[in-house]
Scaffold this motif. Structure first.
Motif, PDB file in Angstrom:
ATOM      1  N   THR A  63       0.428  -1.156  -0.246  1.00 34.35           N
ATOM      2  CA  THR A  63       0.114   0.015   0.147  1.00 34.35           C
ATOM      3  C   THR A  63       1.000   1.107  -0.479  1.00 34.35           C
ATOM      4  OG1 THR A  63      -1.472  -0.925   1.400  1.00 34.35           O
ATOM      5  CG2 THR A  63      -1.769   1.155   1.435  1.00 34.35           C
ATOM      6  N   ILE A  64       1.594   1.565   0.841  1.00 34.05           N
ATOM      7  CA  ILE A  64       3.222   2.313   0.569  1.00 34.05           C
ATOM      8  C   ILE A  64       3.128   2.824  -0.556  1.00 34.05           C
ATOM      9  CG2 ILE A  64       4.892   3.124   2.150  1.00 34.05           C
ATOM     10  CD1 ILE A  64       4.533   2.089   5.162  1.00 34.05           C
ATOM     11  N   LEU A  65       3.859   1.552  -1.330  1.00 37.50           N
ATOM     12  CA  LEU A  65       4.221   1.468  -2.682  1.00 37.50           C
ATOM     13  C   LEU A  65       3.398   1.691  -3.181  1.00 37.50           C
ATOM     14  CD1 LEU A  65       6.863   1.662  -4.367  1.00 37.50           C
ATOM     15  CD2 LEU A  65       6.254  -1.387  -4.162  1.00 37.50           C
ATOM     16  N   GLN A  66       2.093   2.102  -3.312  1.00 36.11           N
ATOM     17  CA  GLN A  66       1.433   3.031  -4.110  1.00 36.11           C
ATOM     18  C   GLN A  66       1.166   3.639  -4.163  1.00 36.11           C
ATOM     19  OE1 GLN A  66      -1.892  -0.535  -3.439  1.00 36.11           O
ATOM     20  NE2 GLN A  66      -1.956  -0.999  -6.214  1.00 36.11           N
ATOM     21  N   SER A  67       1.009   4.789  -2.614  1.00 32.74           N
ATOM     22  CA  SER A  67       1.236   5.796  -2.309  1.00 32.74           C
ATOM     23  C   SER A  67       2.049   6.867  -2.735  1.00 32.74           C
ATOM     24  CB  SER A  67       0.437   5.883  -0.440  1.00 32.74           C
ATOM     25  OG  SER A  67      -0.199   4.665  -0.475  1.00 32.74           O
ATOM     26  N   ALA A  68       0.836   8.339  -2.632  1.00 27.99           N
ATOM     27  CA  ALA A  68       2.210   9.248  -3.665  1.00 27.99           C
ATOM     28  C   ALA A  68       1.987  10.234  -1.770  1.00 27.99           C
ATOM     29  CB  ALA A  68       1.400   9.973  -4.550  1.00 27.99           C
ATOM     30  N   PHE A  69       1.565  10.123  -0.837  1.00 28.81           N
ATOM     31  CA  PHE A  69       1.952  10.684   0.238  1.00 28.81           C
ATOM     32  C   PHE A  69       1.140  10.300   1.353  1.00 28.81           C
ATOM     33  CE2 PHE A  69       1.134  14.526   2.942  1.00 28.81           C
ATOM     34  CZ  PHE A  69       1.760  14.885   3.325  1.00 28.81           C
ATOM     35  N   ILE A  70       2.884  10.100   2.191  1.00 30.65           N
ATOM     36  CA  ILE A  70       1.942   9.635   3.430  1.00 30.65           C
ATOM     37  C   ILE A  70       1.897  10.951   4.841  1.00 30.65           C
ATOM     38  CG2 ILE A  70       2.194   7.775   5.463  1.00 30.65           C
ATOM     39  CD1 ILE A  70       0.686   6.465   2.724  1.00 30.65           C
ATOM     40  N   PRO A  71       1.446  11.110   5.515  1.00 34.38           N
ATOM     41  CA  PRO A  71       1.303  12.245   6.045  1.00 34.38           C
ATOM     42  C   PRO A  71       2.922  11.492   7.269  1.00 34.38           C
ATOM     43  CG  PRO A  71      -0.640  11.533   6.368  1.00 34.38           C
ATOM     44  CD  PRO A  71      -0.042  10.729   5.681  1.00 34.38           C
ATOM     45  N   GLU A  72       3.560  12.593   7.873  1.00 35.22           N
ATOM     46  CA  GLU A  72       4.823  11.791   8.931  1.00 35.22           C
ATOM     47  C   GLU A  72       3.863  11.426  10.195  1.00 35.22           C
ATOM     48  OE1 GLU A  72       7.960  11.904   8.757  1.00 35.22           O
ATOM     49  OE2 GLU A  72       7.889  13.545   6.637  1.00 35.22           O
ATOM     50  N   HIS A  93       5.289   7.476  11.608  1.00 32.41           N
ATOM     51  CA  HIS A  93       5.645   7.528  12.753  1.00 32.41           C
ATOM     52  C   HIS A  93       5.228   6.118  13.823  1.00 32.41           C
ATOM     53  CE1 HIS A  93       6.858   8.502  17.574  1.00 32.41           C
ATOM     54  NE2 HIS A  93       6.370   8.128  17.460  1.00 32.41           N
ATOM     55  N   ARG A  94       3.565   6.277  13.156  1.00 28.00           N
ATOM     56  CA  ARG A  94       2.807   4.911  14.249  1.00 28.00           C
ATOM     57  C   ARG A  94       3.474   3.897  13.455  1.00 28.00           C
ATOM     58  NH1 ARG A  94      -3.386   5.192  13.941  1.00 28.00           N
ATOM     59  NH2 ARG A  94      -3.248   3.538  14.395  1.00 28.00           N
ATOM     60  N   ILE A  95       4.067   3.374  11.946  1.00 28.18           N
ATOM     61  CA  ILE A  95       4.348   2.289  11.534  1.00 28.18           C
ATOM     62  C   ILE A  95       5.353   2.109  12.143  1.00 28.18           C
ATOM     63  CG2 ILE A  95       4.821   1.354   8.486  1.00 28.18           C
ATOM     64  CD1 ILE A  95       2.867   3.649   7.583  1.00 28.18           C
ATOM     65  N   TYR A  96       7.143   2.826  12.160  1.00 26.05           N
ATOM     66  CA  TYR A  96       7.838   2.326  12.658  1.00 26.05           C
ATOM     67  C   TYR A  96       7.364   2.553  13.623  1.00 26.05           C
ATOM     68  CZ  TYR A  96      12.660   2.430  12.603  1.00 26.05           C
ATOM     69  OH  TYR A  96      14.557   2.556  12.926  1.00 26.05           O
ATOM     70  N   GLN A 125      12.906  -0.006   5.109  1.00 24.97           N
ATOM     71  CA  GLN A 125      12.503   0.438   4.023  1.00 24.97           C
ATOM     72  C   GLN A 125      11.927   2.205   4.014  1.00 24.97           C
ATOM     73  OE1 GLN A 125      11.279  -2.741   0.730  1.00 24.97           O
ATOM     74  NE2 GLN A 125      12.071  -4.269   0.605  1.00 24.97           N
ATOM     75  N   ILE A 126      10.644   1.246   5.104  1.00 24.51           N
ATOM     76  CA  ILE A 126       9.649   2.122   5.113  1.00 24.51           C
ATOM     77  C   ILE A 126      10.482   3.618   5.767  1.00 24.51           C
ATOM     78  CG2 ILE A 126       7.750   3.026   6.702  1.00 24.51           C
ATOM     79  CD1 ILE A 126       6.989  -0.127   6.470  1.00 24.51           C
ATOM     80  N   LYS A 127      11.945   3.378   6.911  1.00 27.77           N
ATOM     81  CA  LYS A 127      11.824   4.336   7.440  1.00 27.77           C
ATOM     82  C   LYS A 127      12.454   5.494   6.360  1.00 27.77           C
ATOM     83  CE  LYS A 127      13.667   6.962  10.679  1.00 27.77           C
ATOM     84  NZ  LYS A 127      12.621   7.125  11.816  1.00 27.77           N
TER      85      LYS A 127
END
Length: 729
Positions: A90-99, A103-106, A129-131
């Motif tokens: 989903t992150i790979l397909q997304s264009a913009f993720i808020p900060e 932080h919650r993901i990490y 990868q997400i970092k």
């Protein structure tokens, strides 16, 4: 603009929860008839929804985080890996993720690192990868598209390609063209400019965020002209430099990309042509479809990939080059080059001519040897690889940096995996002496189970239908997410191909499944490979060594016919009277085997008995400390009885004590049937590289005066199939 960053209604959020919970419920339920196909469809529908409506990506990420936290809290490990893969995709397909979402993901992924393997390994990999994506927005998408479509640049030079090999024994010939169209027909012309526009649109959108004018930027990129490549190279350089520098100079990174963004809009401000695509969807990877007819097809395609042979110069063109070379007549010297070995008549005439003047000087030059030309005799890719290494032959070979990754997707059943094991063994034998592909190409193997067997096909000696997907069932038992997404496609792929054959439009479902599978599943499950040495009743015939990965079946043809008749007699449909004792009791055979033991204390055992056949099935183990072995079962002349309980062995020797022979079938494949066999020897297949290194004294040691490095190299050969979770081997 609204489609990318617009708000999400409560109805849509509730719908996302429902979609995710439906996928998780399917994981917890036992498989039922028709339900396996729905599992793969649910996952595909969810990701397809993100492509059509990018605004749902952020709410979906929040839902996945909550479900991950819940799965860890209630210790539901079966849900963790599917949720992790869905989150990253989903992150790979997304264009913009808020900060704050990053932080919650990490934080969530850091808590999963404390879990055992393989959960901690996948969580740690995705956390890294997400970092990197958080510090360098757009990096994952950019690297993915550059690698999958070989977009030339000086900063990120990895190249990946997907090779799909279809077994013609599984697919009807009438569906091959439709299947090829489904796999390759959705490529947008193969134009590199299209992918460069998508990369720049996604990267600038990820950095600038809500202030980005998406429609104006897409229109400007399409009307940019020759300056597009210059801006693309600049964007790639900025992103890769940012990855090297880490978190330093965050403002400078965004400022430089904003300047490029303004330059692009300014250069195309007078262009009013509408853009054809304003959404940077993740394109499918470069896929080539092949009908696997010859054993060397995989090797040839890998060599073409390593040599970077263009698509218009395919295998047929290379074969024509080899024929042209072999048609050249070489100039061969028949003399030894020593004057004393020449005939006296020729030597005396040359000496007389050399006593003259200028005319004689010309004649004396004819005494020199003519230059000889020698072309390679073998028209194989091995010759081309050797020429490329030496810098000749007209093909360039990359350096030994392993920048190439070949993702080999095999479509078929147990018979296909048996062929794949044989091909892998052949490639390993070639690479053991000449490290041509191993140093340059990363080889990843994927398996999509497909079968054309119906329930009416029954295996001899068994009461139920023959299962042609036993190895796929094992992979599904090890990896439930593999079972959901791939095992349900066995019969569905043929149905999709039939539907596509009656339609002019390509179906994107199969290509999306291949894209998701090859991008996400990087954890291999190692299937054990066994060797069998076959000795024939005709002593003039040389013994043959083959490999198998699922099963080995032995039967005696004349007893097989009687046993089938006896089975009908038991049912009351046929009356039969035998005049041969061998038909009544079977053949007398001898089996010497090494009994499997977890403590590595194998015992040598032997047994002599009367049987009408033997079945050897490979028993894989999903744990590293467990022992790979085979189950040996004998068939009684009476189909309703069993001779002995199955024997579990590491190796075995089987031979007939009478003047008769038997037939042998490997991996349920009639193409790999051997007749007139007298005895066989079964043992774990040794890695050809290990055999070559152990035969000579290895000069590599772990430390000065330490143990040789070969002691820690894998001794046996396995078939690594990439899955979503893998094993701890």
């Amino acid at each position: 603009m609204d489609n990318t960053f617009g708000g999400v209604s409560s109805v849509m959020e509730s719908s996302l929860y429902h979609n995710v919970h439906s996928i998780l419920r399917e994981l917890d339920c036992q498989p039922q008839a028709g339900s396996a196909c729905n599992k793969g469809m649910l996952r595909w529908t969810l990701h397809n929804r993100i492509e059509k409506c990018p605004s749902v990506s952020v709410p979906l990420v929040k839902v996945l985080i909550k479900e991950l936290e819940k799965a860890e809290r209630i210790d539901s490990k079966i849900r963790i890996i599917p949720l992790l893969h869905t989150l990253l995709y989903t992150i790979l397909q997304s264009a913009f993720i808020p900060e704050d979402v990053y932080h919650r993901i990490y934080v969530c992924l850091k808590s999963l690192v404390t879990l055992p393997l393989p959960y901690c390994a996948i969580a740690l990999n995705y956390a890294r990868q997400i970092k990197m994506e958080q510090t360098t927005p757009g990096m994952l998408y950019q690297r993915r598209v550059i690698a999958e479509h070989n977009l030339r640049n000086d900063f990120y030079q990895l190249h990946e390609k997907v090779f799909v090999f279809m077994d013609p024994a599984v697919f009807p010939s009438s569906l091959v063209s439709a299947l090829k169209a489904d796999v390759e027909g959705l490529d947008p012309g193969g134009d590199a400019l299209i992918y460069k526009r998508r990369v720049m649109l996604h990267t600038l959108l990820a950095v600038i965020g809500k202030q980005c004018q998406v429609e104006q930027l897409a229109r400007a990129l399409e009307n940019l002209g020759e300056d597009l490549d210059l801006h693309f190279q600049e964007v790639v350089a900025i992103v890769e430099q940012r990855v090297e520098d880490g978190t330093a100079e965050d403002d400078q990174y965004k400022t430089r990309l904003q300047e490029i963004y303004q330059d692009i809009l300014t250069a195309a401000k007078d262009q009013l042509h509408p853009a054809s695509n304003t959404e940077p969807h993740l394109p499918s990877p470069e896929v080539s479809f092949h009908i696997w007819t010859k054993e060397d097809d995989i090797w040839n395609e890998l060599v073409n990939f390593a040599l970077m042979v263009p698509m218009d110069r395919n295998s047929a063109c290379l074969d024509e080059d080899d024929v042209r070379r072999n048609s050249v007549v070489s100039t061969v010297s028949t003399d030894s080059g020593i004057e004393g070995d020449m005939p006296s008549s020729e030597f005396s005439s040359l000496m007389l001519d050399s006593q003259g003047g200028a005319e004689d000087q010309t004649s004396s030059q004819s005494f020199c040897r003519r230059p000889c030309v020698r072309w390679p005799k073998s028209g194989t890719r091995l010759t081309l690889m050797m020429e490329a290494i030496k810098g000749s032959g007209g093909y360039g070979l990359i350096k030994e940096e392993r920048n190439l990754t070949a993702r080999i997707v095999i479509m078929g059943d147990d018979r296909t995996l048996g062929r794949l094991a044989k091909t892998l063994h052949t490639i390993r034998k070639r690479e053991a002496r000449h490290l041509l592909l191993t140093k340059r190409v990363n080889q990843e193997i994927y398996y999509i189970p497909v079968t054309n067997q119906s329930s009416s096909h029954a295996q001899e000696g068994l009461s139920g239908p023959e299962d042609m997907l036993t190895l796929a069932g094992y992979l599904g038992s090890v990896d439930p997410w593999y079972d959901c997404n791939l095992n349900g496609l066995g019969a569905m792929i043929l149905k999709l191909a039939q539907m596509s054959s009656h339609s002019s439009d390509s179906n994107p479902f199969l290509l999306d499944i291949i894209s998701y599978y090859t991008r996400v599943s990087q954890q291999p499950v190692h299937l054990p490979v066994y060797s069998v040495k076959i000795s024939f009743a005709d002593f003039t015939s040389a013994s043959v060594e083959e490999v198998f990965v699922s099963q080995l079946l032995i039967d005696f043809p004349e007893i097989k016919r009687f046993r089938a008749t006896l089975k009908d007699t038991i049912k009351g449909s046929v009356r039969y009277k035998s005049n041969s004792p061998q038909e009544l009791y079977g053949a007398v055979v001898s089996l010497n085997y090494r009994k499997a033991s977890i403590s590595d204390r194998e015992q040598e055992n032997g047994v002599t008995l009367t049987t009408c056949g033997m079945l050897v099935t490979v028993v894989p183990s999903c744990r590293a400390k467990s022992l790979h072995s085979v189950n040996i079962s004998f068939q009684d002349i009476n189909p309703t009885r069993t001779i002995t309980a199955p024997l579990r062995a590491v190796s075995a020797n089987f031979r007939v004590l009478e003047n008769r022979s038997f037939s042998l079938c490997l991996d349920k494949d009639s193409r790999r049937t051997f007749k007139d066999v007298q005895s066989i020897e079964i043992f774990p297949c040794l890695d050809p590289g290990y055999c070559l290194q152990s035969s000579a004294k290895s000069k590599y040691t772990l430390a000065e005066g330490g143990e040789p490095f070969i002691k820690y190299v894998n001794k046996t050969l396995t078939l690594p199939i990439n899955t979503f979770c893998g094993t701890d081997q």
